[in-house]
Design a protein around this motif. Structure first.
Motif, short mmCIF file in Angstrom:
data_model
loop_
_atom_site.label_atom_id
_atom_site.label_comp_id
_atom_site.label_asym_id
_atom_site.label_seq_id
_atom_site.Cartn_x
_atom_site.Cartn_y
_atom_site.Cartn_z
N THR A 36 0.87 -1.18 0.00
CA THR A 36 0.00 0.00 0.00
C THR A 36 0.91 1.23 0.00
O THR A 36 2.05 1.17 0.45
CB THR A 36 -0.90 0.04 1.25
OG1 THR A 36 -0.06 -0.09 2.40
CG2 THR A 36 -1.93 -1.06 1.23
N SER A 37 0.37 2.31 -0.52
CA SER A 37 1.16 3.55 -0.59
C SER A 37 0.22 4.74 -0.42
O SER A 37 -0.98 4.58 -0.16
CB SER A 37 1.88 3.64 -1.93
OG SER A 37 0.94 3.98 -2.94
N CYS A 38 0.76 5.93 -0.63
CA CYS A 38 -0.03 7.14 -0.46
C CYS A 38 -1.24 7.20 -1.37
O CYS A 38 -2.17 7.96 -1.14
CB CYS A 38 0.85 8.38 -0.68
SG CYS A 38 1.52 8.48 -2.36
N SER A 39 -1.24 6.36 -2.42
CA SER A 39 -2.36 6.44 -3.36
C SER A 39 -3.61 5.72 -2.84
O SER A 39 -4.68 5.84 -3.42
CB SER A 39 -1.95 5.88 -4.73
OG SER A 39 -1.67 4.52 -4.62
N HIS A 40 -3.44 4.99 -1.76
CA HIS A 40 -4.59 4.23 -1.24
C HIS A 40 -5.28 4.97 -0.10
O HIS A 40 -4.67 5.24 0.93
CB HIS A 40 -4.13 2.85 -0.76
CG HIS A 40 -3.49 2.05 -1.87
ND1 HIS A 40 -2.13 1.85 -1.95
CD2 HIS A 40 -4.03 1.46 -2.96
CE1 HIS A 40 -1.85 1.15 -3.05
NE2 HIS A 40 -3.00 0.91 -3.67
N VAL A 41 -6.56 5.24 -0.32
CA VAL A 41 -7.36 5.93 0.70
C VAL A 41 -7.53 5.00 1.91
O VAL A 41 -7.29 5.40 3.05
CB VAL A 41 -8.72 6.32 0.10
CG1 VAL A 41 -9.68 6.78 1.18
CG2 VAL A 41 -8.53 7.39 -0.98
N ALA A 42 -7.96 3.77 1.63
CA ALA A 42 -8.11 2.74 2.67
C ALA A 42 -8.20 1.40 1.95
O ALA A 42 -8.76 1.35 0.85
CB ALA A 42 -9.37 3.00 3.51
N PRO A 43 -7.66 0.35 2.52
CA PRO A 43 -6.95 0.33 3.79
C PRO A 43 -5.60 1.04 3.66
O PRO A 43 -4.99 1.00 2.62
CB PRO A 43 -6.76 -1.16 4.04
CG PRO A 43 -6.72 -1.76 2.67
CD PRO A 43 -7.68 -0.96 1.86
N ASN A 44 -5.20 1.65 4.76
CA ASN A 44 -3.89 2.26 4.80
C ASN A 44 -3.44 2.45 6.24
O ASN A 44 -4.17 2.07 7.17
CB ASN A 44 -3.85 3.58 4.02
CG ASN A 44 -2.50 3.77 3.33
OD1 ASN A 44 -1.48 3.38 3.87
ND2 ASN A 44 -2.51 4.36 2.15
N SER A 45 -2.29 3.03 6.41
CA SER A 45 -1.68 3.11 7.75
C SER A 45 -1.24 4.51 8.07
O SER A 45 -0.20 4.73 8.68
CB SER A 45 -0.47 2.17 7.84
OG SER A 45 -0.77 0.92 7.28
N PHE A 46 -1.99 5.49 7.61
CA PHE A 46 -1.73 6.86 8.03
C PHE A 46 -2.03 6.95 9.52
O PHE A 46 -2.71 6.08 10.08
CB PHE A 46 -2.60 7.84 7.24
CG PHE A 46 -2.44 7.72 5.75
CD1 PHE A 46 -1.19 7.88 5.16
CD2 PHE A 46 -3.52 7.41 4.94
CE1 PHE A 46 -1.03 7.75 3.78
CE2 PHE A 46 -3.37 7.28 3.57
CZ PHE A 46 -2.13 7.46 2.98
N THR A 47 -1.56 8.01 10.16
CA THR A 47 -1.87 8.10 11.60
C THR A 47 -3.36 8.36 11.82
O THR A 47 -3.84 8.19 12.94
CB THR A 47 -1.01 9.18 12.29
OG1 THR A 47 -0.80 10.29 11.41
CG2 THR A 47 0.34 8.62 12.70
N PHE A 48 -4.08 8.76 10.77
CA PHE A 48 -5.52 8.92 10.93
C PHE A 48 -6.31 7.73 10.39
O PHE A 48 -7.53 7.72 10.44
CB PHE A 48 -6.00 10.22 10.26
CG PHE A 48 -5.62 10.35 8.80
CD1 PHE A 48 -6.32 9.66 7.82
CD2 PHE A 48 -4.55 11.15 8.43
CE1 PHE A 48 -5.96 9.77 6.48
CE2 PHE A 48 -4.18 11.27 7.09
CZ PHE A 48 -4.89 10.57 6.11
N SER A 49 -5.61 6.70 9.84
CA SER A 49 -6.32 5.51 9.36
C SER A 49 -6.82 4.71 10.55
O SER A 49 -6.23 4.75 11.62
CB SER A 49 -5.37 4.61 8.56
OG SER A 49 -4.86 5.26 7.43
N SER A 50 -7.85 3.93 10.34
CA SER A 50 -8.29 3.04 11.41
C SER A 50 -7.21 1.99 11.61
O SER A 50 -6.77 1.36 10.65
CB SER A 50 -9.60 2.35 11.01
OG SER A 50 -9.77 1.23 11.85
#
Lengths: 604, 604
Positions: free
Chosen positions: B469-483
């Motif tokens: 996964t990378s910045c292009s994925h809205v979800a699922p992802n692992s940003f600090t605001f992702s679930s």
């Protein structure tokens, strides 16, 4: 699809190496002017357009071609017709055996365009039994280069400058023996230069010959030349006493000749470019032991010839491979007396080294007086001393610094002596008697003076004492607009004041296009170089060398007079020398004084 | 005079080393916000001010302190009172022997300021004969860090960003076991995290204990915790099948911990920071074989771990000392399967090397398809292959590239095979079936798919197939605001689609102040790191690891079901797994699906 991609990519990513330049790209000078020819021409070049208009009225009185012998102290203007009255039909030179003498001819094309070439003859002794072969003579055109002028206040030539703020003009300075024929457009003047190196085994006597000036292979004029060879021998340049220290810049040579640094091609180019320094008896090899010893003051900054490495385990390691190559090369050229290793006090107190941990060039910021400075430099100098001793160079190597404050020098000297108490030290800068005992090679700025007692003491203890000129000196100086006689004055000044020699900070720190435009972004034009690419000399350099030869002759004669108790001659010589003390310097009398003084030297 | 000069100088030239920073200087985040504390705090830090105002109205209904068990998939907001209804009084966990499980508690301070600490008890089996010592448990505070949000079009999170253009908020992400007590101001919420690593030799059965929440050393609440230990053993992380490849950045660790690169202190810091990767079964060591393989995309760019040198005689030389140190260190941490060597195709096609001639770091500009590229890389890879064989690492080393066009890859593969036909190759990027045979470790972007047949063939021939996964994925992802549940989803997705594992480009490419503000100048916050300095984990990382454990359990159970011919269980498991195919991804159901699926795995 694949082919297209690769082709497109090749357009965007051009394959380049450091120090690899396109040969066909058009040159540009430091003033931003396009040169109209390829970058960095070596074999042949076209002079830039003359910014001074041709004074057509003056040429109306010169409807014929004027051709004759001029004066080696003069710069003949390109746009001005040379008056017949200032030229001679015949020239009579005098020389010791082993000496190099020069003459300058001038052609003013009053009638039509010319296409000049020159033919030399052997010089024959009256009896016909002896000759000086034309192989010992060199014919060259004097070429014009752009110059500027002093600062507007006429008080010096230092500081950053923009070309637009200064008047520019073409000035005769380059001595170009490479170009075989040269066009002179109608209403233009062109000088030429003849050098004769008298072989040591020449019989004393008077030799005559001709210098034939041709246009389109038809003789325009035969200029008679005679030379009186005096029965005295000037030693070989490498044996001269005069301590000539002109800082060489091998980095400028690599850039101009577009060679990889320290490659075979680089050394081949260096061989050509360092020749004049060797011929003039250059004494000191300029070596850089740190990166950018003078920051970026020259167009081609000096890299470090010593490789500083901080190893992965935090140790300092120094590699002298490049230093050795450079020193050995220079020694092969005949510069064997001294190695000046710059510098422990760079203008920007930042020391570059390769850091194995970060796999990058890093910079250490420290200064004399700091513990870190001492640690690093004691490590470096100890390693350097070991290496120099192994090479047999320790005795001739000087840790060299310039134009730094006394207190900084004192802190630095402590560190040098901590690493090795016998390390020699060189300093060029202001007068600090406190430093005299520690500085083995001390170069004062022109207006400073060692006392007679100090000079005597220094000479006795084998210490070198010299002087230098810089951008702060209006005259004498060696800008491309300075009178070439002023360069000859230097060595006479040393002789007059008991100094050992002369230092100049730039032998060949070339500007972008040194053959075309001698102006730089800092200081007046020509300050950064004495000689031109392709092994070309200059009016300034040839006059400098004439002065050095005179210095040698003075030493020989003085010695002889003293030994013979010839006080009359000694007193006369000393009297003549007083003309070359700084307080007696008179811009308008330099040439005359030099001629009389040379005449005197040749009268014995 | 002398003293004054030196003193003055010391003010102007401060002694600095590369990588030596002042410890007392105040920190600043990537958004230019001063942190109000020293740079790079490790032991303790203060969270930045909450940009979201406290909803006082909501707190009026919460005049008591609310304390209870929450959910490990939830990020509890700092300013919001947690509803008692969403919390539990008691928590019942399930685990295999050798598994690590977690629980999250929450305190909402409705009544007054609190000063929280936590006390764990041993977990005791009913019979009283067996226990899980609290030494196997870890108590941590969940800490708040600044985050931002998706791009304004909600379609992704790529591209350069200025903080001012995005909403910022505090988000619960850091798991901080270092801070022993923490103040909770009235009208604030604070979660905490309990991890339990079930020792392998634990007797199956039900264990109970308490987690005591105290304020100023007075008990606020005793939270009962129970865990059912299932009679199955999860192998050790190093033996897990899941191919977890999170790119480690040792350069960020040196910068944050202010250590010299590859020094003892650096490795000591790395030991702490790489621990979570090893514990989660990390498989691949990220090694840089050129300088800046991804140009400067991270705050701390990667240097080359291989020292490229062009020697004075024009030869290429490669030194692997740093590479070896790094690989050996990582192997000592338990990451022994694979070495990914980046890259032959950097984003900027410029290869740094130390040039002995110019005594400087230089850059070679060349690209796949060019003769120069082939020459240099064949030299490098041949030397590399020899070295790897000597170390016994050749079989586990992959020449790794990412996100480059197919044609460039093909040209590069030719060069690799020319150097050594057996060199393994890794590629993360778009789907190019043409590359499948040559790429031994192929990582596709989430939305791409290998066909079942290709996957079968690759598995058979020992090739690795993963997704990223990378910045292009809205979800699922692992940003600090992702679930955080989305990070757990990854390994379930691999299990569902027959992939071997998951890759993420940044395990710890920290921003300026990673503990305080996870925003960066590019991409959404948290994209560049999964774990926090000081050996601190995150909600994202703990959930990722939970997923990896589930992946292992799935493999074990599937194997068992197949061997036992338990088609009913196998079918049910496969049915559950379909929930984790991308087309069935539903942001709102991820947590529920994961809980049910875990429940299923724990029912055998």
């Amino acid at each position: 699809m694949k082919t297209t991609y690769l082709r497109l990519s090749l357009i965007f990513f051009c394959l380049t190496f450091s120090f690899s330049f396109s040969q066909t790209k058009e040159g540009m000078t430091h003033s931003g002017q396009k040169t109209g020819q390829q970058k960095f021409p070596v074999q042949s070049f076209k002079e830039l357009e003359n910014p001074t208009p041709i004074p057509i009225q003056q040429w109306k009185k010169h409807t014929k071609n004027t051709i004759g012998w001029g004066d080696t102290h003069s710069r003949y203007k390109k746009e001005v017709p040379t008056s017949k009255a200032t030229l001679s039909e015949k020239i009579n030179l005098q020389a010791w055996k082993g000496e190099k003498v020069s003459a300058q001819w001038v052609v003013s094309a009053g009638r039509k365009d010319l296409n000049i070439s020159v033919e030399l003859s052997d010089l024959k002794e009256k009896s016909g039994n002896s000759k000086i072969s034309k192989n010992h003579m060199e014919s060259a055109f004097v070429r014009y280069v752009l110059t500027d002028e002093l600062n507007k206040d006429k008080k010096g030539a230092c500081g950053h400058r923009k070309p637009a703020d200064f008047d520019s003009s073409l000035v005769a300075d380059i001595i170009d023996p490479i170009t075989p024929t040269l066009k002179i457009a109608k209403h233009n003047t062109r000088p030429g230069w003849i050098s004769i190196e008298i072989p040591k085994n020449t019989k004393a006597g008077s030799y005559t010959g001709t210098v034939k000036i041709l246009s389109d292979n038809k003789t325009l004029k035969k200029l008679p030349i005679s030379i009186k060879v005096i029965d005295r021998i000037l030693p070989e340049a490498k044996d001269w006493d005069f301590h000539l220290d002109l800082w060489q810049n091998p980095y400028a040579v690599a850039r101009y000749h577009q060679t990889e640094l320290w490659s075979e091609a680089h050394f081949k180019a260096l061989e050509k470019e360092m020749g004049h320094y060797a011929n003039a008896g250059g004494k000191s090899i300029t070596a850089s032991i740190i990166d950018r010893p003078w920051d970026g003051q020259t167009h081609d900054p000096f890299n470090s010839m010593v490789r500083w490495t901080k190893t992965l385990d935090g140790q300092w390691h120094f590699n002298f491979e490049v230093f050795d190559k450079w020193v050995e090369f220079m020694m092969d050229q005949g510069i064997t007396k001294q190695i000046n290793a710059y510098t422990m006090i760079p203008w920007k107190l930042s020391f570059a080294y390769f850091d194995e941990a970060s796999n990058k060039t890093q910079h250490l910021e420290t200064q004399p007086g700091e513990k870190l400075y001492e640690e690093v430099w004691v490590a470096m100098l100890s390693s350097f001393a070991d290496h120099l001793k192994e090479k047999g160079w320790f005795e001739k190597t000087y840790i060299a610094m310039d134009e730094r404050p006394m207190e900084t020098m004192q802190e630095t000297i402590k560190v040098i002596h901590k690493a090795d108490k016998d390390f020699k030290i060189s300093f060029a800068g202001a007068k600090h008697p406190e430093l005299y005992p520690d500085v083995d090679d001390y170069c004062l700025t022109l207006e400073s003076e060692f006392s007679k007692a100090v000079l005597k003491e220094r000479k006795k203890s084998g210490k070198i004492s010299t002087f230098y000129t810089s951008c702060s000196h209006v005259a004498p100086n060696s800008f491309t607009f300075s009178s070439p006689a002023e360069s000859e004055w230097y060595a006479w000044h040393a002789a007059a004041t008991g100094l050992d020699g002369y230092l100049r900070w730039a032998y060949n720190s070339w500007v972008l296009e040194p053959l075309l435009d001698s102006r730089f972004t800092t200081w007046a034009a020509g300050d950064t170089y004495f000689v031109y690419p392709g092994g070309r000399s200059s009016l300034r350099f040839e006059n400098l060398q004439a002065g050095v030869q005179a210095f040698e002759k003075i030493q020989i004669l003085k010695d002889e007079f003293e030994k013979a108790g010839n006080n009359e001659a000694l007193n006369e010589l000393n009297k003549i020398l007083t003309n070359f003390e700084l307080e007696n310097f008179n811009k308008d009398l330099v040439s005359k004084n030099l001629k009389e003084a040379n005449e005197f030297l040749n009268s014995f």
